[in-house]
Design an enzyme around this catalytic site. Sequence first.
Site, PDB file in Angstrom:
ATOM      1  N   PRO A  25       0.768  -1.240   0.031  1.00 14.98           N
ATOM      2  CA  PRO A  25      -0.043  -0.149  -0.207  1.00 14.98           C
ATOM      3  C   PRO A  25       0.873   1.314  -0.110  1.00 14.98           C
ATOM      4  O   PRO A  25       0.198   2.367   0.083  1.00 14.98           O
ATOM      5  CB  PRO A  25      -0.792  -0.062   1.325  1.00 14.98           C
ATOM      6  CG  PRO A  25      -0.043  -1.087   2.104  1.00 14.98           C
ATOM      7  CD  PRO A  25       0.715  -1.690   1.160  1.00 14.98           C
ATOM      8  N   SER A  26       2.075   1.439   0.249  1.00  8.52           N
ATOM      9  CA  SER A  26       2.728   2.259   0.049  1.00  8.52           C
ATOM     10  C   SER A  26       3.001   3.265  -1.096  1.00  8.52           C
ATOM     11  O   SER A  26       3.109   2.569  -2.257  1.00  8.52           O
ATOM     12  CB  SER A  26       4.375   1.955   0.541  1.00  8.52           C
ATOM     13  OG  SER A  26       5.425   2.825  -0.203  1.00  8.52           O
TER      14      SER A  26
END
Length: 238
Positions: A25-26
């Site tokens: 998700p970064s």
Amino acid sequence: MDSDSVLKGTIKGDKVMPVLYFLPPSPPCRAVMMLSRMINVNFELKPINVLEKEQLKPEFVEMNPQHCVPTMNDDGLILWESRAIMTYLVSEYSSDDDSLYPKDARTRALVDQRLQFDLGTLYARMNDYFFPTIFIGAPLDESKKARLDEALNWFDAMLKDRTWCATNNITVADVTLLVTVSQIEAFDFDLKPYARVMAWLNRCKAALESYGYEEINQSGCDTLAGIYRSKMGLSNEL
Ligand SMILES: N[C@@H](CCC(=O)N[C@@H](CS)C(=O)NCC(=O)O)C(=O)O
């Protein structure tokens, strides 16, 4: 993660596959992942759970003293900063097509300006406004919202008479800015005042649909937005 694989990529046949240390998700990891799909670069993927502080393990810090993801190891070339990774990947792997990161100095200068606008201004202000809530549950700060609105207004002006943010075609700058703006949208920030940004955002989403937009980017946007909503005590229904 073993220390040997930190220092060397895995040998596949006679080629060393670049290693990408990442967290799905970064946002900066998502930008690198989508770009790699666009230019057909396959990574050996090594998840680093930043939430569990895996990036602080000594072998990772030895490789990247700044201990952030994404970090890439391409046959001994250790690189972090997503935009530097992206421009390197295009320069190294994108055969004869220089449209994603143009070679012409004047055209490339505009792409670089947009990349740096994202790093230093738009992404930075998005991060500053929303991330204290995500990480420590801090209340939103109206002065930081104003700074984010100001940056979106600047981006909207940059898009005047343009289809893509820097040149006549999609570039790495569109990819990194897409990740930032789609994350801002996922946080339910009002983008309606920025008509050019909204039109550009939809164009970018369509252009990246076949390069994992939903799987790589939208799912990450939704994950962070879900954390944000729960920290704000808001419903998580999308
Ligand atoms: N400007 C950097 C930002 C990298 C960054 O802040 N990554 C975060 C995850 S989104 C991270 O690794 N945080 C853990 C740490 O810095 O220790 C980039 O674009 O790559």
